[in-house]
Scaffold this motif. Sequence first.
Motif, PDB file in Angstrom:
ATOM      1  N   ALA A  17     -21.395 -15.572  17.654  1.00 38.37           N
ATOM      2  CA  ALA A  17     -20.542 -16.043  18.748  1.00 38.37           C
ATOM      3  C   ALA A  17     -19.430 -16.967  18.276  1.00 38.37           C
ATOM      4  N   LEU A  18     -19.559 -17.516  17.089  1.00 38.66           N
ATOM      5  CA  LEU A  18     -18.499 -18.382  16.559  1.00 38.66           C
ATOM      6  C   LEU A  18     -17.330 -17.588  16.007  1.00 38.66           C
ATOM      7  N   ASN A  19     -17.530 -16.280  15.767  1.00 39.79           N
ATOM      8  CA  ASN A  19     -16.417 -15.419  15.371  1.00 39.79           C
ATOM      9  C   ASN A  19     -15.452 -15.282  16.541  1.00 39.79           C
ATOM     10  N   LYS A  20     -14.217 -14.940  16.244  1.00 37.37           N
ATOM     11  CA  LYS A  20     -13.240 -14.895  17.330  1.00 37.37           C
ATOM     12  C   LYS A  20     -12.104 -13.929  17.026  1.00 37.37           C
ATOM     13  N   VAL A  21     -11.669 -13.240  18.076  1.00 32.99           N
ATOM     14  CA  VAL A  21     -10.493 -12.367  18.014  1.00 32.99           C
ATOM     15  C   VAL A  21      -9.504 -12.844  19.064  1.00 32.99           C
ATOM     16  N   GLU A  22      -8.231 -12.941  18.690  1.00 40.03           N
ATOM     17  CA  GLU A  22      -7.201 -13.378  19.628  1.00 40.03           C
ATOM     18  C   GLU A  22      -6.701 -12.199  20.466  1.00 40.03           C
ATOM     19  N   LEU A  23      -5.941 -12.510  21.501  1.00 40.19           N
ATOM     20  CA  LEU A  23      -5.420 -11.452  22.383  1.00 40.19           C
ATOM     21  C   LEU A  23      -4.512 -10.482  21.636  1.00 40.19           C
ATOM     22  N   ASP A  24      -3.838 -10.963  20.588  1.00 39.75           N
ATOM     23  CA  ASP A  24      -2.974 -10.054  19.828  1.00 39.75           C
ATOM     24  C   ASP A  24      -3.762  -9.204  18.836  1.00 39.75           C
ATOM     25  N   GLY A  25      -5.078  -9.366  18.813  1.00 38.92           N
ATOM     26  CA  GLY A  25      -5.935  -8.557  17.963  1.00 38.92           C
ATOM     27  C   GLY A  25      -6.248  -9.163  16.609  1.00 38.92           C
ATOM     28  N   ARG A  26      -5.615 -10.272  16.261  1.00 35.14           N
ATOM     29  CA  ARG A  26      -5.881 -10.904  14.973  1.00 35.14           C
ATOM     30  C   ARG A  26      -7.261 -11.549  14.982  1.00 35.14           C
ATOM     31  N   ILE A  27      -7.990 -11.360  13.893  1.00 38.56           N
ATOM     32  CA  ILE A  27      -9.283 -12.015  13.730  1.00 38.56           C
ATOM     33  C   ILE A  27      -9.024 -13.446  13.284  1.00 38.56           C
ATOM     34  N   SER A  28      -9.295 -14.413  14.139  1.00 40.06           N
ATOM     35  CA  SER A  28      -9.030 -15.807  13.783  1.00 40.06           C
ATOM     36  C   SER A  28     -10.228 -16.467  13.114  1.00 40.06           C
ATOM     37  N   ASN A  29     -11.432 -16.087  13.498  1.00 40.99           N
ATOM     38  CA  ASN A  29     -12.636 -16.624  12.869  1.00 40.99           C
ATOM     39  C   ASN A  29     -13.532 -15.475  12.440  1.00 40.99           C
ATOM     40  N   VAL A  30     -14.000 -15.510  11.207  1.00 44.08           N
ATOM     41  CA  VAL A  30     -14.976 -14.511  10.774  1.00 44.08           C
ATOM     42  C   VAL A  30     -15.909 -15.136   9.744  1.00 44.08           C
ATOM     43  N   GLY A  31     -17.205 -15.013  10.018  1.00 42.01           N
ATOM     44  CA  GLY A  31     -18.228 -15.510   9.108  1.00 42.01           C
ATOM     45  C   GLY A  31     -19.158 -14.391   8.689  1.00 42.01           C
ATOM     46  N   PRO A  32     -20.160 -14.685   7.884  1.00 42.49           N
ATOM     47  CA  PRO A  32     -21.048 -13.644   7.348  1.00 42.49           C
ATOM     48  C   PRO A  32     -21.736 -12.798   8.409  1.00 42.49           C
ATOM     49  N   CYS A  33     -22.070 -13.390   9.551  1.00 42.24           N
ATOM     50  CA  CYS A  33     -22.811 -12.639  10.568  1.00 42.24           C
ATOM     51  C   CYS A  33     -21.950 -11.620  11.304  1.00 42.24           C
ATOM     52  N   TRP A  34     -20.668 -11.581  11.002  1.00 40.49           N
ATOM     53  CA  TRP A  34     -19.856 -10.488  11.539  1.00 40.49           C
ATOM     54  C   TRP A  34     -20.454  -9.161  11.085  1.00 40.49           C
ATOM     55  N   PHE A  35     -20.880  -9.114   9.819  1.00 41.21           N
ATOM     56  CA  PHE A  35     -21.392  -7.881   9.207  1.00 41.21           C
ATOM     57  C   PHE A  35     -22.913  -7.886   9.319  1.00 41.21           C
ATOM     58  N   PHE A  36     -23.400  -7.491  10.484  1.00 47.14           N
ATOM     59  CA  PHE A  36     -24.805  -7.677  10.822  1.00 47.14           C
ATOM     60  C   PHE A  36     -25.776  -7.069   9.809  1.00 47.14           C
ATOM     61  N   PRO A  37     -25.657  -5.779   9.442  1.00 44.81           N
ATOM     62  CA  PRO A  37     -26.652  -5.220   8.514  1.00 44.81           C
ATOM     63  C   PRO A  37     -26.625  -5.862   7.140  1.00 44.81           C
ATOM     64  N   VAL A  38     -25.440  -6.309   6.718  1.00 45.88           N
ATOM     65  CA  VAL A  38     -25.326  -6.958   5.411  1.00 45.88           C
ATOM     66  C   VAL A  38     -25.993  -8.333   5.454  1.00 45.88           C
ATOM     67  N   ALA A  39     -25.643  -9.136   6.447  1.00 43.93           N
ATOM     68  CA  ALA A  39     -26.226 -10.467   6.572  1.00 43.93           C
ATOM     69  C   ALA A  39     -27.738 -10.382   6.767  1.00 43.93           C
ATOM     70  N   SER A  40     -28.193  -9.394   7.534  1.00 46.54           N
ATOM     71  CA  SER A  40     -29.628  -9.237   7.770  1.00 46.54           C
ATOM     72  C   SER A  40     -30.371  -8.909   6.479  1.00 46.54           C
ATOM     73  N   SER A  41     -29.762  -8.094   5.634  1.00 41.15           N
ATOM     74  CA  SER A  41     -30.422  -7.736   4.380  1.00 41.15           C
ATOM     75  C   SER A  41     -30.567  -8.953   3.477  1.00 41.15           C
TER      76      SER A  41
END
Length: 249
Positions: free
Chosen positions: A135-159
Amino acid sequence: MTTIDTATITVELPDAFDPRWNRLPGIHVDGRRIAIDPAEYFFRFESSTWLVADWELVKAQLLDVDETTESAVEQLALDFIKQHSESSSDATRVLATSYEVYTYLFREEHLAGLGLPQITADHLRMLREAATLMALNKVELDGRISNVGPCWFFPVASSVVFDLDEATGGMLDEVYHGGWFNEHRRIESIKAHAALGGRLVHGCQSVPDQSGGVVAPYGASMANFRDDLAEFKAGWIEQVYARRVTAAE
Protein backbone atom coordinates in the motif's frame (compact mmCIF):
# COMPACT_ATOMS: atom_id res chain seq x y z
CA MET A 1 11.45 22.79 -4.23
CA THR A 2 9.41 19.92 -2.79
CA THR A 3 10.95 18.05 0.12
CA ILE A 4 9.92 14.41 0.53
CA ASP A 5 9.59 13.19 4.12
CA THR A 6 12.00 10.27 4.51
CA ALA A 7 11.58 9.85 8.26
CA THR A 8 11.28 6.26 9.47
CA ILE A 9 7.76 4.88 9.11
CA THR A 10 6.60 2.89 12.14
CA VAL A 11 3.37 1.05 12.79
CA GLU A 12 2.10 -1.50 15.29
CA LEU A 13 -0.41 -3.86 13.72
CA PRO A 14 -2.89 -6.24 15.37
CA ASP A 15 -0.84 -9.34 14.48
CA ALA A 16 2.86 -10.14 14.37
CA PHE A 17 4.61 -10.22 11.00
CA ASP A 18 7.05 -12.90 9.92
CA PRO A 19 10.54 -11.94 11.15
CA ARG A 20 12.01 -12.93 7.78
CA TRP A 21 10.85 -9.57 6.43
CA ASN A 22 14.11 -8.36 7.96
CA ARG A 23 15.89 -9.92 4.98
CA LEU A 24 14.84 -6.97 2.86
CA PRO A 25 16.77 -3.71 3.20
CA GLY A 26 15.18 -0.85 5.09
CA ILE A 27 12.53 -2.86 6.95
CA HIS A 28 12.69 -4.08 10.53
CA VAL A 29 10.02 -6.34 11.96
CA ASP A 30 9.77 -7.00 15.68
CA GLY A 31 6.56 -8.87 16.35
CA ARG A 32 3.65 -6.51 15.67
CA ARG A 33 5.93 -3.51 15.24
CA ILE A 34 7.22 -2.63 11.77
CA ALA A 35 9.73 0.11 11.01
CA ILE A 36 10.57 1.15 7.45
CA ASP A 37 13.41 3.44 6.39
CA PRO A 38 12.18 4.91 3.08
CA ALA A 39 15.69 5.76 1.90
CA GLU A 40 16.76 2.11 2.11
CA TYR A 41 13.48 0.31 1.47
CA PHE A 42 12.18 1.97 -1.70
CA PHE A 43 13.70 1.77 -5.17
CA ARG A 44 11.93 5.04 -5.91
CA PHE A 45 10.31 7.29 -3.30
CA GLU A 46 8.98 10.55 -4.67
CA SER A 47 5.77 11.01 -2.71
CA SER A 48 5.00 10.88 0.99
CA THR A 49 1.24 11.35 0.66
CA TRP A 50 -1.42 8.73 -0.01
CA LEU A 51 -5.16 8.74 -0.62
CA VAL A 52 -7.05 6.92 2.14
CA ALA A 53 -10.55 6.59 3.54
CA ASP A 54 -11.75 5.34 6.90
CA TRP A 55 -12.07 1.55 6.85
CA GLU A 56 -15.00 1.55 9.27
CA LEU A 57 -16.82 3.87 6.89
CA VAL A 58 -16.06 1.57 3.95
CA LYS A 59 -17.52 -1.34 5.91
CA ALA A 60 -20.61 0.61 6.91
CA GLN A 61 -21.40 2.39 3.65
CA LEU A 62 -19.87 0.44 0.76
CA LEU A 63 -19.18 -3.25 1.33
CA ASP A 64 -22.85 -4.25 1.40
CA VAL A 65 -24.00 -1.95 -1.41
CA ASP A 66 -24.93 -3.77 -4.63
CA GLU A 67 -24.33 -2.45 -8.11
CA THR A 68 -27.29 -1.73 -10.38
CA THR A 69 -27.89 -1.30 -14.08
CA GLU A 70 -27.35 2.42 -13.50
CA SER A 71 -24.26 2.26 -11.28
CA ALA A 72 -21.56 -0.38 -11.68
CA VAL A 73 -19.43 -1.40 -8.71
CA GLU A 74 -16.51 0.62 -10.06
CA GLN A 75 -18.70 3.74 -10.10
CA LEU A 76 -19.84 3.05 -6.55
CA ALA A 77 -16.21 2.85 -5.44
CA LEU A 78 -15.23 5.98 -7.36
CA ASP A 79 -18.11 7.97 -5.89
CA PHE A 80 -17.20 6.81 -2.41
CA ILE A 81 -13.56 7.81 -2.90
CA LYS A 82 -14.59 11.26 -4.14
CA GLN A 83 -16.82 11.80 -1.12
CA HIS A 84 -14.83 10.27 1.69
CA SER A 85 -11.13 9.91 0.89
CA GLU A 86 -8.43 12.40 1.82
CA SER A 87 -4.77 12.90 1.09
CA SER A 88 -2.69 11.87 4.08
CA SER A 89 1.01 12.09 4.84
CA ASP A 90 0.56 9.64 7.71
CA ALA A 91 2.14 6.43 6.39
CA THR A 92 1.26 4.70 9.66
CA ARG A 93 -2.40 5.28 8.88
CA VAL A 94 -1.92 3.92 5.38
CA LEU A 95 -0.36 0.70 6.65
CA ALA A 96 -2.98 0.26 9.38
CA THR A 97 -5.78 0.78 6.85
CA SER A 98 -4.12 -1.56 4.38
CA TYR A 99 -3.89 -4.31 6.97
CA GLU A 100 -7.62 -4.01 7.63
CA VAL A 101 -8.33 -4.20 3.89
CA TYR A 102 -6.28 -7.33 3.34
CA THR A 103 -7.39 -9.02 6.55
CA TYR A 104 -10.87 -8.71 5.08
CA LEU A 105 -9.98 -9.80 1.55
CA PHE A 106 -7.79 -12.74 2.56
CA ARG A 107 -9.91 -14.14 5.37
CA GLU A 108 -9.86 -17.83 6.16
CA GLU A 109 -13.57 -18.40 5.56
CA HIS A 110 -12.83 -18.30 1.84
CA LEU A 111 -10.54 -21.33 1.93
CA ALA A 112 -13.32 -23.91 1.70
CA GLY A 113 -14.71 -22.45 -1.51
CA LEU A 114 -11.46 -21.51 -3.18
CA GLY A 115 -11.01 -24.84 -4.94
CA LEU A 116 -7.27 -24.83 -4.22
CA PRO A 117 -6.66 -27.28 -1.37
CA GLN A 118 -2.94 -26.53 -1.45
CA ILE A 119 -3.63 -22.96 -0.25
CA THR A 120 -3.56 -22.87 3.55
CA ALA A 121 -4.32 -20.35 6.27
CA ASP A 122 -0.58 -19.70 6.50
CA HIS A 123 -0.52 -18.78 2.82
CA LEU A 124 -3.29 -16.27 3.46
CA ARG A 125 -1.17 -14.75 6.22
CA MET A 126 1.66 -14.32 3.71
CA LEU A 127 -0.73 -12.61 1.30
CA ARG A 128 -1.99 -10.25 4.02
CA GLU A 129 1.50 -9.25 5.09
CA ALA A 130 2.91 -8.62 1.62
CA ALA A 131 -0.21 -6.81 0.40
CA THR A 132 -0.20 -4.58 3.48
CA LEU A 133 3.28 -3.30 2.65
CA MET A 134 2.34 -2.82 -1.00
CA ALA A 135 0.00 0.00 0.00
CA LEU A 136 2.97 2.34 0.33
CA ASN A 137 3.62 2.02 -3.41
CA LYS A 138 2.04 4.74 -5.48
CA VAL A 139 1.10 5.68 -9.03
CA GLU A 140 0.27 9.26 -10.01
CA LEU A 141 -2.63 10.31 -12.24
CA ASP A 142 -0.22 10.78 -15.14
CA GLY A 143 0.78 7.13 -14.78
CA ARG A 144 4.26 7.70 -13.35
CA ILE A 145 5.27 5.31 -10.59
CA SER A 146 6.24 7.64 -7.74
CA ASN A 147 6.84 5.01 -5.05
CA VAL A 148 7.98 1.44 -5.58
CA GLY A 149 9.39 -1.00 -3.05
CA PRO A 150 10.21 -4.72 -3.06
CA CYS A 151 6.64 -5.83 -2.38
CA TRP A 152 5.55 -4.44 -5.72
CA PHE A 153 6.90 -7.72 -7.16
CA PHE A 154 4.84 -10.10 -5.06
CA PRO A 155 6.16 -13.53 -6.18
CA VAL A 156 9.76 -12.33 -6.01
CA ALA A 157 9.44 -10.77 -2.55
CA SER A 158 7.51 -13.83 -1.32
CA SER A 159 10.26 -16.18 -2.47
CA VAL A 160 12.82 -14.13 -0.52
CA VAL A 161 10.84 -13.62 2.68
CA PHE A 162 8.93 -16.88 2.97
CA ASP A 163 11.39 -19.29 1.29
CA LEU A 164 8.77 -20.32 -1.27
CA ASP A 165 9.66 -22.30 -4.34
CA GLU A 166 8.76 -20.82 -7.70
CA ALA A 167 5.60 -22.90 -8.14
CA THR A 168 4.17 -21.99 -4.72
CA GLY A 169 5.08 -18.33 -5.10
CA GLY A 170 3.41 -18.26 -8.49
CA MET A 171 0.30 -19.95 -7.14
CA LEU A 172 -0.01 -17.36 -4.39
CA ASP A 173 0.51 -14.59 -6.91
CA GLU A 174 -2.41 -15.94 -8.93
CA VAL A 175 -4.64 -15.87 -5.85
CA TYR A 176 -3.58 -12.27 -5.20
CA HIS A 177 -3.66 -11.30 -8.87
CA GLY A 178 -6.89 -13.10 -9.74
CA GLY A 179 -9.09 -11.92 -6.91
CA TRP A 180 -9.74 -15.54 -5.95
CA PHE A 181 -10.51 -16.37 -9.58
CA ASN A 182 -14.12 -15.25 -9.60
CA GLU A 183 -16.32 -12.20 -9.99
CA HIS A 184 -17.59 -12.25 -6.42
CA ARG A 185 -14.06 -11.83 -5.08
CA ARG A 186 -13.28 -9.17 -7.67
CA ILE A 187 -16.29 -7.12 -6.56
CA GLU A 188 -15.17 -7.46 -2.93
CA SER A 189 -11.72 -6.27 -3.94
CA ILE A 190 -12.99 -3.20 -5.77
CA LYS A 191 -15.07 -2.10 -2.80
CA ALA A 192 -12.40 -2.81 -0.18
CA HIS A 193 -9.67 -0.99 -2.09
CA ALA A 194 -11.71 2.22 -1.92
CA ALA A 195 -10.19 2.55 1.55
CA LEU A 196 -6.81 2.91 -0.20
CA GLY A 197 -8.09 5.47 -2.68
CA GLY A 198 -8.20 3.43 -5.86
CA ARG A 199 -8.31 0.02 -7.49
CA LEU A 200 -5.83 -2.81 -7.65
CA VAL A 201 -4.11 -2.89 -11.05
CA HIS A 202 -1.33 -5.10 -12.38
CA GLY A 203 1.52 -4.53 -14.75
CA CYS A 204 1.53 -8.17 -15.82
CA GLN A 205 -0.60 -10.67 -17.69
CA SER A 206 0.04 -13.50 -15.26
CA VAL A 207 2.66 -15.08 -13.02
CA PRO A 208 5.48 -15.57 -15.57
CA ASP A 209 5.71 -11.84 -16.26
CA GLN A 210 6.08 -10.91 -12.57
CA SER A 211 5.40 -7.22 -13.08
CA GLY A 212 3.44 -6.91 -9.86
CA GLY A 213 0.72 -4.47 -9.00
CA VAL A 214 -0.34 -1.42 -7.08
CA VAL A 215 -3.48 0.34 -5.85
CA ALA A 216 -3.78 3.08 -8.46
CA PRO A 217 -6.19 6.02 -8.48
CA TYR A 218 -9.12 5.85 -10.86
CA GLY A 219 -8.24 7.81 -13.96
CA ALA A 220 -4.49 7.11 -13.83
CA SER A 221 -2.89 6.65 -17.24
CA MET A 222 -2.36 2.92 -17.64
CA ALA A 223 -0.35 3.42 -20.83
CA ASN A 224 2.21 5.60 -19.05
CA PHE A 225 2.17 3.26 -16.06
CA ARG A 226 2.98 0.30 -18.31
CA ASP A 227 5.82 2.13 -20.05
CA ASP A 228 7.38 3.41 -16.82
CA LEU A 229 7.29 -0.05 -15.24
CA ALA A 230 8.73 -1.76 -18.31
CA GLU A 231 11.72 0.58 -18.31
CA PHE A 232 12.86 -0.20 -14.79
CA LYS A 233 11.32 -3.47 -13.57
CA ALA A 234 14.13 -5.85 -14.59
CA GLY A 235 16.67 -4.05 -12.43
CA TRP A 236 14.29 -3.79 -9.49
CA ILE A 237 13.41 -7.49 -9.65
CA GLU A 238 17.10 -8.40 -9.75
CA GLN A 239 17.72 -6.39 -6.59
CA VAL A 240 14.94 -8.24 -4.73
CA TYR A 241 16.18 -11.64 -5.86
CA ALA A 242 19.64 -10.72 -4.60
CA ARG A 243 18.28 -10.87 -1.03
CA ARG A 244 17.51 -14.59 -1.27
CA VAL A 245 18.90 -16.77 1.50
CA THR A 246 20.73 -19.83 0.20
CA ALA A 247 20.68 -23.24 1.84
CA ALA A 248 24.21 -22.68 3.13
CA GLU A 249 23.10 -19.58 4.97
